[in-house]
Design a protein around this motif. Sequence first.
Motif, short mmCIF file in Angstrom:
data_model
loop_
_atom_site.label_atom_id
_atom_site.label_comp_id
_atom_site.label_asym_id
_atom_site.label_seq_id
_atom_site.Cartn_x
_atom_site.Cartn_y
_atom_site.Cartn_z
N LEU A 125 -11.64 24.74 18.15
CA LEU A 125 -12.31 23.86 16.94
C LEU A 125 -11.33 23.51 15.96
CD1 LEU A 125 -15.62 26.31 16.58
CD2 LEU A 125 -15.21 24.26 17.87
N ARG A 126 -11.53 22.03 15.65
CA ARG A 126 -10.59 21.69 14.52
C ARG A 126 -11.14 22.09 13.27
NH1 ARG A 126 -10.17 15.29 14.59
NH2 ARG A 126 -8.51 15.51 16.01
N ARG A 127 -9.97 22.43 12.47
CA ARG A 127 -10.37 22.88 11.03
C ARG A 127 -10.84 21.78 10.40
NH1 ARG A 127 -4.98 26.45 9.60
NH2 ARG A 127 -4.55 27.35 11.54
N GLU A 128 -11.79 21.76 9.57
CA GLU A 128 -12.28 20.86 8.89
C GLU A 128 -11.35 20.12 7.77
OE1 GLU A 128 -16.41 19.50 5.86
OE2 GLU A 128 -15.97 21.42 6.77
N GLY A 129 -11.33 18.77 8.00
CA GLY A 129 -10.36 18.28 6.85
C GLY A 129 -8.87 17.95 7.31
N THR A 130 -8.68 18.95 8.67
CA THR A 130 -7.06 19.04 8.80
C THR A 130 -7.04 18.45 10.35
OG1 THR A 130 -7.13 21.13 9.86
CG2 THR A 130 -6.85 20.95 7.60
N TYR B 191 -5.69 21.31 24.99
CA TYR B 191 -6.13 20.07 25.52
C TYR B 191 -7.15 19.37 24.81
CZ TYR B 191 -2.63 21.05 29.23
OH TYR B 191 -1.31 21.36 29.72
N VAL B 192 -7.51 18.30 24.89
CA VAL B 192 -8.34 17.45 24.19
C VAL B 192 -9.19 16.37 25.27
CG1 VAL B 192 -6.88 15.85 23.23
CG2 VAL B 192 -9.20 16.13 22.28
N LEU B 193 -10.47 16.39 25.24
CA LEU B 193 -11.10 15.38 26.20
C LEU B 193 -11.50 14.39 25.17
CD1 LEU B 193 -12.82 15.02 28.69
CD2 LEU B 193 -14.64 15.72 27.67
N LYS B 194 -10.97 13.10 25.41
CA LYS B 194 -11.41 12.13 24.36
C LYS B 194 -11.92 10.75 25.31
CE LYS B 194 -6.57 10.77 24.21
NZ LYS B 194 -5.30 10.39 23.06
N GLN C 48 -15.53 10.67 19.86
CA GLN C 48 -15.43 12.05 20.36
C GLN C 48 -14.35 12.53 20.81
OE1 GLN C 48 -19.10 13.33 22.53
NE2 GLN C 48 -19.39 11.18 23.15
N ARG C 49 -14.17 13.96 20.38
CA ARG C 49 -12.90 14.82 20.60
C ARG C 49 -13.35 16.22 20.78
NH1 ARG C 49 -11.31 10.35 20.75
NH2 ARG C 49 -9.42 9.58 19.76
N HIS C 50 -13.01 16.84 21.92
CA HIS C 50 -13.50 17.93 22.56
C HIS C 50 -12.29 18.72 22.79
CE1 HIS C 50 -17.79 16.89 22.43
NE2 HIS C 50 -17.39 15.80 23.04
N PHE C 51 -11.83 19.83 22.04
CA PHE C 51 -10.80 20.51 22.46
C PHE C 51 -10.97 21.79 23.27
CE2 PHE C 51 -9.90 18.06 18.68
CZ PHE C 51 -8.73 17.55 18.75
#
Length: 276
Positions: A14-19, A74-77, A83-86
């Motif tokens: 999960l991406r940290r919000e705002g970063t 890795y990221v599915l884009k 959309q970005r799924h890590f």
Amino acid sequence: MGDTLLAFKAGRALRREGTNFVDPVATKGAIMIVNGEDGLLHFMWKNRINNIVEEDLILFPTDATFVKASGRTYVLKFSSSDQRHFFWMQDASSARDDEFVSNINGYLEDPEFTPNWPSTSSAGASTSAQGASSSNFQATPEQIEQLSSLLNQMAGSNQGGGIPEMSLSDILTPANITPLFTSHPQLIPTLFPYLPPDLPSPPSQEAVERIVNSPQFRAAVTNFDQALRTGLLGGLVRGLGLPEEAGTGIGPFLRAVQEQADRENANSSDDRMDTD
């Protein structure tokens, strides 16, 4: 759910919000590429703890890519949206990360893609789950006993006394299997329900040997080996008369086969004693 074309162990991140920092989530999971019952390609993330598919994305050819973000993350884009799924790789070894990424991108580019596994004999890595659909196959005592014999022979040189680390492709070779048809011809009729429909009935030893020596058979063994390494085949192995935990890896599968053979041999001995 459809047919699983590819699967490997991976957790979500999960991406940290705002970063731009991404944190891995510890939950054990698996990425699955599935040919859905709707005829569409699905990218799924399955929780390996509760066996629930918690993410299901429909994929269209050339719309998505699966690329490295950093390290083993890795990221599915998607090109059609932001959309970005890590995800992060959960195999202990990174030796086959590139293979997984190459094959998953092959399916994202072309749903008819055929995966390439140049390292199928590598031990300890999880791999493709092609061919992991359910089966009604029921192993006979003779088949279990013969496979057990092969395992014992190969384990004989293992100083630890356990089953050595190897793939099913190393065990179920034509050189190992073909002699069984000569020494136990009664096995051949039991295989008939699972052979191609265009074979003569009943199948001859020569016909079965041709199948065992065919690229299709070797590919099927490799696919089953790879599927076992994902740890997602608990339901499938129940059809082999084995406990569900036998579907969690190559080692548990081989141990379960050995234990079943031991039980069959013990029961046979008891029956002989009863008739004496």
